[in-house]
Design a protein around this motif. Sequence first.
Motif, PDB file in Angstrom:
ATOM      1  N   GLU A  56      38.705  28.179 101.083  1.00  0.00           N
ATOM      2  CA  GLU A  56      39.303  26.912 100.666  1.00  0.00           C
ATOM      3  C   GLU A  56      38.233  25.884 100.308  1.00  0.00           C
ATOM      4  N   LEU A  57      37.176  25.824 101.108  1.00  0.00           N
ATOM      5  CA  LEU A  57      36.081  24.889 100.819  1.00  0.00           C
ATOM      6  C   LEU A  57      35.396  25.250  99.507  1.00  0.00           C
ATOM      7  N   ALA A  58      35.187  26.532  99.264  1.00  0.00           N
ATOM      8  CA  ALA A  58      34.565  26.970  98.013  1.00  0.00           C
ATOM      9  C   ALA A  58      35.444  26.602  96.822  1.00  0.00           C
ATOM     10  N   ALA A  59      36.775  26.784  96.971  1.00  0.00           N
ATOM     11  CA  ALA A  59      37.696  26.435  95.889  1.00  0.00           C
ATOM     12  C   ALA A  59      37.678  24.933  95.622  1.00  0.00           C
ATOM     13  N   LEU A  60      37.643  24.128  96.669  1.00  0.00           N
ATOM     14  CA  LEU A  60      37.575  22.670  96.500  1.00  0.00           C
ATOM     15  C   LEU A  60      36.269  22.260  95.831  1.00  0.00           C
ATOM     16  N   ALA A  61      35.180  22.881  96.240  1.00  0.00           N
ATOM     17  CA  ALA A  61      33.887  22.560  95.635  1.00  0.00           C
ATOM     18  C   ALA A  61      33.866  22.958  94.168  1.00  0.00           C
ATOM     19  N   GLN A  62      34.436  24.101  93.842  1.00  0.00           N
ATOM     20  CA  GLN A  62      34.478  24.564  92.452  1.00  0.00           C
ATOM     21  C   GLN A  62      35.358  23.659  91.605  1.00  0.00           C
ATOM     22  N   ALA A  63      36.450  23.164  92.171  1.00  0.00           N
ATOM     23  CA  ALA A  63      37.367  22.286  91.434  1.00  0.00           C
ATOM     24  C   ALA A  63      36.688  20.979  91.053  1.00  0.00           C
ATOM     25  N   GLY A  64      35.694  20.568  91.819  1.00  0.00           N
ATOM     26  CA  GLY A  64      34.993  19.312  91.522  1.00  0.00           C
ATOM     27  C   GLY A  64      33.856  19.468  90.544  1.00  0.00           C
ATOM     28  N   GLN A  65      33.555  20.688  90.126  1.00  0.00           N
ATOM     29  CA  GLN A  65      32.461  20.940  89.187  1.00  0.00           C
ATOM     30  C   GLN A  65      32.944  20.860  87.762  1.00  0.00           C
ATOM     31  N   PRO A  66      32.097  20.346  86.838  1.00  0.00           N
ATOM     32  CA  PRO A  66      32.494  20.323  85.427  1.00  0.00           C
ATOM     33  C   PRO A  66      32.594  21.739  84.879  1.00  0.00           C
ATOM     34  N   ASP A  67      33.482  21.919  83.908  1.00  0.00           N
ATOM     35  CA  ASP A  67      33.690  23.228  83.297  1.00  0.00           C
ATOM     36  C   ASP A  67      32.520  23.559  82.388  1.00  0.00           C
ATOM     37  N   SER A  68      31.762  24.590  82.729  1.00  0.00           N
ATOM     38  CA  SER A  68      30.574  24.945  81.943  1.00  0.00           C
ATOM     39  C   SER A  68      30.888  25.907  80.819  1.00  0.00           C
ATOM     40  N   THR A  69      32.166  26.314  80.645  1.00  0.00           N
ATOM     41  CA  THR A  69      32.536  27.254  79.586  1.00  0.00           C
ATOM     42  C   THR A  69      32.801  26.565  78.263  1.00  0.00           C
ATOM     43  N   LYS A  70      32.839  25.238  78.251  1.00  0.00           N
ATOM     44  CA  LYS A  70      33.144  24.509  77.005  1.00  0.00           C
ATOM     45  C   LYS A  70      31.908  24.303  76.188  1.00  0.00           C
TER      46      LYS A  70
END
Length: 70
Positions: A56-70
């Motif tokens: 859950e913590l990893a998912a929350l941390a990932q959700a706060g990161q900018p999308d690098s695929t754009k």
Amino acid sequence: ITPLAIFTRIMQGDETITDRQFDAAKVAAPYMHPKLSGLPLAASPRKALEDYSDEELAALAQAGQPDSTK
């Protein structure tokens, strides 16, 4: 001309604004440009940080990161 415009011109170095105009702008400003007020925030976490799993913590941390695929 608004008080805000007078203040902006003074900040930009305009020396054509007289002391009388500046004083009038100071008096009129609260009536034309009300102060913004903050909104109270009554938030509380649903669960304590210790209650989250590593996934859950990893998912929350990932959700706060900018999308690098754009």
